[in-house]
Write a protein that holds these residues in place. Structure first.
Motif, short mmCIF file in Angstrom:
data_model
loop_
_atom_site.label_atom_id
_atom_site.label_comp_id
_atom_site.label_asym_id
_atom_site.label_seq_id
_atom_site.Cartn_x
_atom_site.Cartn_y
_atom_site.Cartn_z
N ILE A 133 1.02 -1.28 -0.07
CA ILE A 133 0.08 0.03 0.10
C ILE A 133 0.97 1.26 -0.16
CG2 ILE A 133 -1.55 1.67 1.46
CD1 ILE A 133 -2.75 -0.94 2.38
N MET A 159 -2.91 3.36 8.33
CA MET A 159 -3.77 3.44 7.09
C MET A 159 -4.01 4.80 6.60
SD MET A 159 -5.52 0.99 5.55
CE MET A 159 -5.48 -0.77 5.81
N SER A 199 -1.04 6.39 5.14
CA SER A 199 -0.48 5.84 3.79
C SER A 199 -1.69 6.61 2.92
CB SER A 199 -0.86 4.26 3.73
OG SER A 199 -0.09 3.85 4.85
N LEU A 200 -2.70 6.77 3.32
CA LEU A 200 -3.82 7.45 2.52
C LEU A 200 -3.40 8.93 1.90
CD1 LEU A 200 -6.69 6.22 1.72
CD2 LEU A 200 -7.27 8.19 3.31
N LEU A 233 -4.39 -7.64 -2.53
CA LEU A 233 -4.85 -6.56 -2.72
C LEU A 233 -5.60 -6.36 -4.07
CD1 LEU A 233 -1.94 -4.20 -1.33
CD2 LEU A 233 -4.13 -4.61 -0.25
N ARG A 234 -5.09 -7.07 -5.22
CA ARG A 234 -5.91 -7.31 -6.40
C ARG A 234 -7.30 -7.68 -6.07
NH1 ARG A 234 -2.14 -7.91 -10.88
NH2 ARG A 234 -3.94 -7.49 -11.93
N ILE A 235 -7.62 -8.32 -5.03
CA ILE A 235 -9.04 -9.03 -4.85
C ILE A 235 -9.88 -8.37 -3.99
CG2 ILE A 235 -10.25 -11.09 -4.23
CD1 ILE A 235 -7.49 -12.85 -4.91
N SER A 236 -9.27 -7.95 -2.91
CA SER A 236 -10.12 -7.41 -1.75
C SER A 236 -10.12 -5.90 -1.66
CB SER A 236 -9.36 -7.91 -0.27
OG SER A 236 -8.04 -7.74 -0.43
N ARG A 237 -11.28 -5.47 -1.42
CA ARG A 237 -11.75 -3.92 -1.42
C ARG A 237 -11.45 -3.53 0.09
NH1 ARG A 237 -17.59 -3.53 -3.59
NH2 ARG A 237 -17.56 -5.63 -2.52
N ARG A 238 -11.45 -4.46 1.12
CA ARG A 238 -11.60 -3.63 2.31
C ARG A 238 -10.16 -4.11 3.20
NH1 ARG A 238 -16.89 -6.25 4.95
NH2 ARG A 238 -15.68 -5.53 6.74
N PRO A 239 -9.62 -3.36 4.03
CA PRO A 239 -8.51 -3.62 4.65
C PRO A 239 -8.35 -5.09 5.47
CG PRO A 239 -9.25 -1.29 5.32
CD PRO A 239 -10.61 -2.20 4.62
#
Ligand SMILES: Nc1ncnc2c1ncn2[C@@H]1O[C@H](COP(=O)(O)OP(=O)(O)O)[C@@H](O)[C@H]1O
Ligand SMILES: [Mg+2]
Lengths: 313, 278
Positions: free
Chosen positions: A42, A166, A169-170, A221-227
């Motif tokens: 990330i 998080m 990183s954002l 990270l390619r698959i999941s939408r949430r942390p």
């Protein structure tokens, strides 16, 4: 059924103490690497992982020369390098490139020297093998408590900084405005990263250690939408790769060349890569579908033209 | 020199106390004075435009208000009490936030970080937290985007989610740095009317920076105009005049009204800076 299981698990698999240790340590290390790795990806700090793994190589080979355990070498030099990276300023893209480049070159140069001493003075290739491929099947029981403590510290630190990390990183400015001590959080995270790399170096070797860090995380990270899902999925992929790798490495004693098992790290890294390709496969699938549609269109067009030519002729 | 701050406060609607007072703020960056003696205040329920050309010091001023940049002189008073460093009750949407498309974060996760993102440790799922997040997404017309990845939303959608993130902790002030830059005309209008609505309904002070004042003219209650390291504040009629702006820029500028738009041009050479209005 029984035959089936001996086909997968070679004789003696479930009775080997070394295998038991490898399964436990490898699994724990995979979870640590995956969780820390999600943030590495990330934050776009794979470079820091690479630099740390180079430094771990130096630390591990140096430890052999001094006669201490490689894990000590990995951890000590890894933490020192993490502190140095913060001082040089990995926040700035330029400083980060230069820092990584310099650390990398110097680190590998020293590793070469240490490995040369190790092999020439002791007339064994043990050090080189351990540094290159890890020592998953040869973890001494005396290092297990240290491994457990380090794994707990790395996971604890990651859990501690989870939200502020998080947020920063954002966007660093948003985080600062919210009162996040951005630099402290960054340093704590680097500490976790250094430990994860050191643990990973013990299991699959210093040089390959980033594979376990970045691979499962990038796939998740390619698959999941949430942390939370990203962390869980990365851990699952990491543990899956390590455990499957252990089974295959144990089996490989019966593969050619007979009597020599293949390095477990080879299997782990390859499996990590295969998992990554699975997510890529969805893209390939989509591509194939659009190619097929195009082909159908082309075929229709050809039929059309054929008909016209025939009508004309 | 006619003090640009002198025109302040004449048009005050009265009884309401300022939620934020900026008094005589000066800032030096890299040994150069970027802002000098800037004073203005923000009222609850009002939308204030922080207008000025690029490099005028708008971002710097916001960073001072947030406590991210120490001023060389002056002070910032929030809701009547001077504040030290630490968390301040102001929401913030910085300039040019770049959200990674692969970030594993849904719009609702980003907004939730506005509640407790600064806290250490792992959050426990909570119904009231979830409810607050959804209310805020609803308020910025983004509830339907709640489960989408923030990095994959359009510019205007991301801006609305970031606004929800800044508002969810119920601050008394929200600062938005160039929120309209790089938005298309429709999203620009959406965001502008959304912010006006938020100021009015939630009774919070909204400060929006922009290098171009025209999109904000219909909704702006007050303006803080920054140029040449100084600032003037008041209503648009008071501040955006040939006299005040010429004194800020330190050269003659003309303020032209063309239909509903205001165009500021340098007197001698209209092609060069200062230029704030096209
Ligand atoms: N860290 C810094 N060091 C030195 N000068 C700076 C720094 N940050 C901004 N500046 C200068 O301060 C001035 C104001 O910048 P900024 O607040 O970003 O303006 P704006 O947001 O209005 O475009 C500019 O001239 C810029 O070059
Ligand atoms: Mg700016």
């Amino acid at each position: 059924m029984g035959q089936m299981s001996t086909l997968v698990f070679a004789p003696g698999f479930f009775h080997s103490g070394a295998v038991g240790v490898a399964v436990a340590v490898g699994g724990a290390v995979a979870v640590v690497s995956a969780c820390v790795g999600v943030f590495t990806v990330i934050r776009g700090q794979s470079f820091a992982g690479h630099a740390l793994s180079d430094v771990a190589t130096t630390g591990g080979s140096g430890a052999f020369v001094l006669g201490v355990s490689p894990l000590t070498g990995y951890v000590v030099l890894g933490l020192a390098a993490a502190a140095a990276m913060d001082l040089v300023g990995i926040q700035r893209a330029r400083g980060r490139d230069v820092a990584t480049g310099i650390v990398l070159g110097a680190g590998l140069g020293l590793s070469a020297l240490f490995l040369y001493f190790d092999t020439t003075m002791r007339a064994t290739t043990g050090a080189t093998m351990t540094i290159l491929f890890g020592s998953m099947f040869a973890i001494s029981s005396s290092t297990i408590p240290l491994i457990a403590v380090l794994a707990a510290v790395a996971l604890g630190v990651t859990a501690l900084v989870y939200r502020p990390l998080m947020l920063s990183s954002l966007d660093q400015e948003i985080a600062r405005a919210a009162g996040v001590p951005v630099r402290l959080v960054g340093v704590l995270y680097l500490l976790g990263l250094a430990i994860a790399v050191a643990l990973s170096a013990v299991t699959i070797g210093a040089i390959l250690s980033t594979a376990l860090l970045v691979g499962p995380a990038a796939t998740a990270l390619r698959i999941s939408r949430r942390p939370a899902t990203a962390l869980a999925l990365a851990s699952l992929i990491g543990v899956g790769s390590v455990w499957l790798g252990i089974v295959l490495a144990y089996d490989s004693f019966y593969w050619p060349p007979r009597g020599h098992g293949w390095p477990v790290s080879f299997f782990v890294v390859t499996l990590v890569f295969v998992f990554y390709l699975f997510t890529e496969a969805r893209v390939l699938h989509r591509l194939a579908r659009s190619r097929a549609a195009l082909a159908r269109l082309a075929a229709r067009f050809a039929v059309h033209r054929q008909a016209r030519i025939q009508a004309g002729g | 020199m006619p003090g640009p701050g002198a025109s302040d406060a004449q048009s005050d609607p009265g009884a309401r106390d300022p939620v934020l007072e900026v008094e005589g703020i000066s800032v030096s960056l890299g040994g150069r004075e970027v802002l000098g003696e800037v004073s203005f205040y923000l009222l609850p329920g009002q939308l204030t435009g922080l207008i000025g050309p690029n490099g005028a010091g708008k971002t710097t001023l916001m960073r001072v208000i947030l406590g991210l940049q120490a001023p060389t002189a002056g002070r910032v008073t929030l809701a009547g009490r001077p504040h030290s460093s630490g968390r301040r009750p102001a929401g913030y949407v910085p300039q040019k936030v770049v959200l990674d498309p692969d970030m594993p974060m849904r719009a609702r996760d980003l907004v939730a970080l506005g509640i407790d993102g600064h806290r250490f440790g792992i959050p426990l799922p909570s119904r009231s937290r979830r409810q607050a997040v959804e209310e805020m997404l609803e308020a910025v017309d983004a509830l339907h985007l709640a489960d989408q990845r923030v990095g994959r939303l359009s510019g205007g959608e991301q801006q609305r989610v970031l606004i929800a993130h800044a508002l969810v902790s119920r601050p008394s002030i929200i600062l938005l740095d160039e929120p309209l830059a790089s938005l298309d005309l429709r999203s620009e209008q959406e965001v502008v009317s959304l912010l006006a609505r938020i100021a009015e309904r939630q009774k919070i002070a909204v400060l929006i920076s922009a290098h171009e004042m025209n999109p904000l003219l219909p909704v702006m209650d007050r303006i803080v105009y920054v140029a040449g390291g100084r600032a003037a504040s008041g209503t648009t009629e008071e501040v955006v005049t040939t006299e005040v702006l010429s004194s800020l820029y330190g050269q003659h500028v003309d303020v032209l009204h063309v239909h509903d738009r205001i165009v500021v041009v340098a007197g001698a050479d209209p092609g060069r800076e200062p230029r704030s209005g096209a």
